[in-house]
Design a protein around this motif. Sequence first.
Motif, PDB file in Angstrom:
ATOM      1  N   THR A   1      -4.143 -10.770  -4.853  1.00 31.31           N
ATOM      2  CA  THR A   1      -3.004  -9.736  -5.135  1.00 31.31           C
ATOM      3  C   THR A   1      -3.876  -8.681  -5.941  1.00 31.31           C
ATOM      4  N   THR A   2      -4.376  -7.182  -6.080  1.00 32.95           N
ATOM      5  CA  THR A   2      -5.099  -6.700  -6.826  1.00 32.95           C
ATOM      6  C   THR A   2      -4.664  -6.189  -8.535  1.00 32.95           C
ATOM      7  N   ASN A   3      -4.742  -6.205  -9.532  1.00 34.38           N
ATOM      8  CA  ASN A   3      -4.506  -5.728 -10.922  1.00 34.38           C
ATOM      9  C   ASN A   3      -2.954  -4.819 -10.344  1.00 34.38           C
ATOM     10  N   GLN A   4      -3.519  -3.921  -9.735  1.00 32.83           N
ATOM     11  CA  GLN A   4      -2.232  -3.196  -9.919  1.00 32.83           C
ATOM     12  C   GLN A   4      -1.080  -3.100  -9.345  1.00 32.83           C
ATOM     13  N   ASN A   5      -1.795  -3.928  -8.593  1.00 33.29           N
ATOM     14  CA  ASN A   5      -0.301  -3.760  -7.420  1.00 33.29           C
ATOM     15  C   ASN A   5       0.832  -5.192  -8.853  1.00 33.29           C
TER      16      ASN A   5
ATOM     17  N   GLU B   1       1.499  -1.590  -0.061  1.00 37.24           N
ATOM     18  CA  GLU B   1       0.239  -0.157  -0.472  1.00 37.24           C
ATOM     19  C   GLU B   1       1.106   1.392   0.391  1.00 37.24           C
ATOM     20  N   LYS B   2       1.909   1.378   0.583  1.00 36.53           N
ATOM     21  CA  LYS B   2       2.827   2.127   0.678  1.00 36.53           C
ATOM     22  C   LYS B   2       4.245   2.508  -0.233  1.00 36.53           C
ATOM     23  N   TYR B   3       4.623   1.632  -0.611  1.00 36.97           N
ATOM     24  CA  TYR B   3       5.657   2.013  -0.987  1.00 36.97           C
ATOM     25  C   TYR B   3       5.828   0.539  -2.946  1.00 36.97           C
ATOM     26  N   LEU B   4       4.792  -0.174  -3.266  1.00 37.14           N
ATOM     27  CA  LEU B   4       5.118  -0.534  -4.147  1.00 37.14           C
ATOM     28  C   LEU B   4       5.017  -0.007  -5.059  1.00 37.14           C
ATOM     29  N   GLY B   5       3.603   1.267  -4.764  1.00 38.91           N
ATOM     30  CA  GLY B   5       3.183   2.815  -6.084  1.00 38.91           C
ATOM     31  C   GLY B   5       4.244   3.076  -6.644  1.00 38.91           C
ATOM     32  N   ALA B   6       5.429   3.289  -5.102  1.00 39.00           N
ATOM     33  CA  ALA B   6       6.219   4.765  -5.838  1.00 39.00           C
ATOM     34  C   ALA B   6       7.576   3.681  -6.334  1.00 39.00           C
TER      35      ALA B   6
ATOM     36  N   TYR C   1      12.491  -5.099 -21.520  1.00 34.49           N
ATOM     37  CA  TYR C   1      12.422  -4.113 -20.344  1.00 34.49           C
ATOM     38  C   TYR C   1      10.568  -4.536 -20.980  1.00 34.49           C
ATOM     39  N   LEU C   2       9.862  -5.353 -19.772  1.00 30.74           N
ATOM     40  CA  LEU C   2       8.406  -5.186 -19.639  1.00 30.74           C
ATOM     41  C   LEU C   2       8.404  -3.566 -19.043  1.00 30.74           C
ATOM     42  N   ALA C   3       7.704  -3.319 -19.943  1.00 33.20           N
ATOM     43  CA  ALA C   3       6.724  -1.669 -20.513  1.00 33.20           C
ATOM     44  C   ALA C   3       5.269  -2.034 -19.764  1.00 33.20           C
ATOM     45  N   ASP C   4       4.072  -2.754 -19.264  1.00 30.22           N
ATOM     46  CA  ASP C   4       2.844  -3.072 -19.117  1.00 30.22           C
ATOM     47  C   ASP C   4       2.719  -4.572 -19.004  1.00 30.22           C
ATOM     48  N   THR C   5       1.956  -4.960 -18.444  1.00 30.79           N
ATOM     49  CA  THR C   5       0.792  -5.918 -17.847  1.00 30.79           C
ATOM     50  C   THR C   5      -0.835  -5.364 -18.049  1.00 30.79           C
TER      51      THR C   5
END
Length: 520
Positions: free
Chosen positions: A465-469, A23-28, A80-84
């Motif tokens: 796990t949520t899609n974004q995470n 919630e706090k670090y992964l997104g950043a 490099y992986l750009a998007d899923t």
Amino acid sequence: MRKFLNDKLINGGAIPGFHQLQEKYLGAVYEKEKEELKTLLAGKPVAVIFDETPDVEGRCVLNILLAPLKKDHSGRILAYLADTVFLEQCNHSTVSVAVVKCLQEYRIQNEDVIVFDTDNAAYMKKAFKSALQALYPNSLHITCMAHIMNLIGNAFHKPFVQLNSFMMSFSQMFFNAGSRKRRYLCFMTNKLPTKKVTMPPNPCATRWNSWFYAVQYHREYFGLYKEFIEMETQVCGRSVPQSVERLQDMLQDPNLPQSLNVQINIMADKCKHILNLLDIFESRRPVTTKIFNYLEDLQVVFAANKEMQYEVCDEYFKEFDLPRRTKTEILRTVGEAYVNAEEKLTKYMSDGQPAIEFLQEVRVFDPRHITFLDDSVESYKAIPGFTDVPRHEFDSYFTALGPAALRAALSGVVDLDVFWDGVQERLPVLSSLAHRYKDAVSNSADAERSNSIYKLVLSSRRRSTTNQNLKALVFLCHNQRILSGAFEREEREKGKVIEWEDMEEWEDMDIEGEGMEDDE
């Protein structure tokens, strides 16, 4: 634990919860790494690699990778992986829309997209023809050469029905059987105390190269299998699994063990051409200017061997007393294998590979080939922008600079990067084209690797796990492995032996194997 700390310690309740990292670090961290990747890709010609895979939630997942066409210090092109992207439906329309959105998000200019790499599925080809080709005029569509070589390999070993049945039964014998694996390793170690014996490779349809590695393994240890199977039958008593029973029936037959031994020896030797090309095409080291020559050489090998079954196989029969009928059947199978492989290869050297004309013409950027190529600018229509090359540049390269570089090369091999950097001022247009297309990525192996990482992150035991995470975790995991060289270390440690894994796809093996070639 939290209750104990709250009761016993002052401010004990300030300990972060289990969800704090996500919630706090992964997104950043994800956003920071994404911006750094955008900076890395800015203004560079890129290859776009994408592939779809189903996940445990039943969704269609599209992984999109971007590879700047600039070699790193070790001569590799890194993707490099750009998007899923999670697709409601998987077809040419949804795939092309997802790819275009990704390229726009990363601010990739249309003229900087050089090549699209996909598998050989029909909807992937349609996605390029119906949408991507018009939007990106400098681009090419290359279907994965490693995938194509794997299909040729499948066609090659398919006629060996007895051998395929033996290898399947041998591998199934160890599926979810830890004690049998231990007995096998103990048995082999006692028989071969000076060797480090490993479990046999798993000849899985979805794992390129594995069938050929498995047959090479069996050539080395086949003579010990009968004794082990007899021992295993006694150990199991009345609960002998069907795979062990099938192996026992095969190995007790008066002629079949010798026939299998001959077939294993033939395949272990004759598959080397295919296996070598699979390794080359899977690599991150670009071989774009060599691919067509590799295919032509392989075509010659297939054509020569299909007409000379007895001559090329006679040495394998000398140690065995087989009936004439059995020998004839093995020779017929070998001939059929070469015919099948040649037909498959011929298909991909015509219309099966959409970029085959480009792969034939791109050899012009290697001075070693210009002696055998057309000396007319108009002949190179499959290379975008080549018809705009000034005639004087082309003539200077063909008649002077190219031959001079070839004569100066001590080993007869010209370093293309050094050569085209050196002639940039004298051949600006031709040099620019060479830098854009000579290292065009020709496989989608990194997309397959990203799919494997995705399935490790979202396993059947970790589905909340949520899609974004999930996107962030796969992005960070794949790109960190690329930058750290983890893939290369694993390949070096693995060498030519694939360690055994308890694969879950045994029951679906035939289905997945057929699905690898969606255009047929």
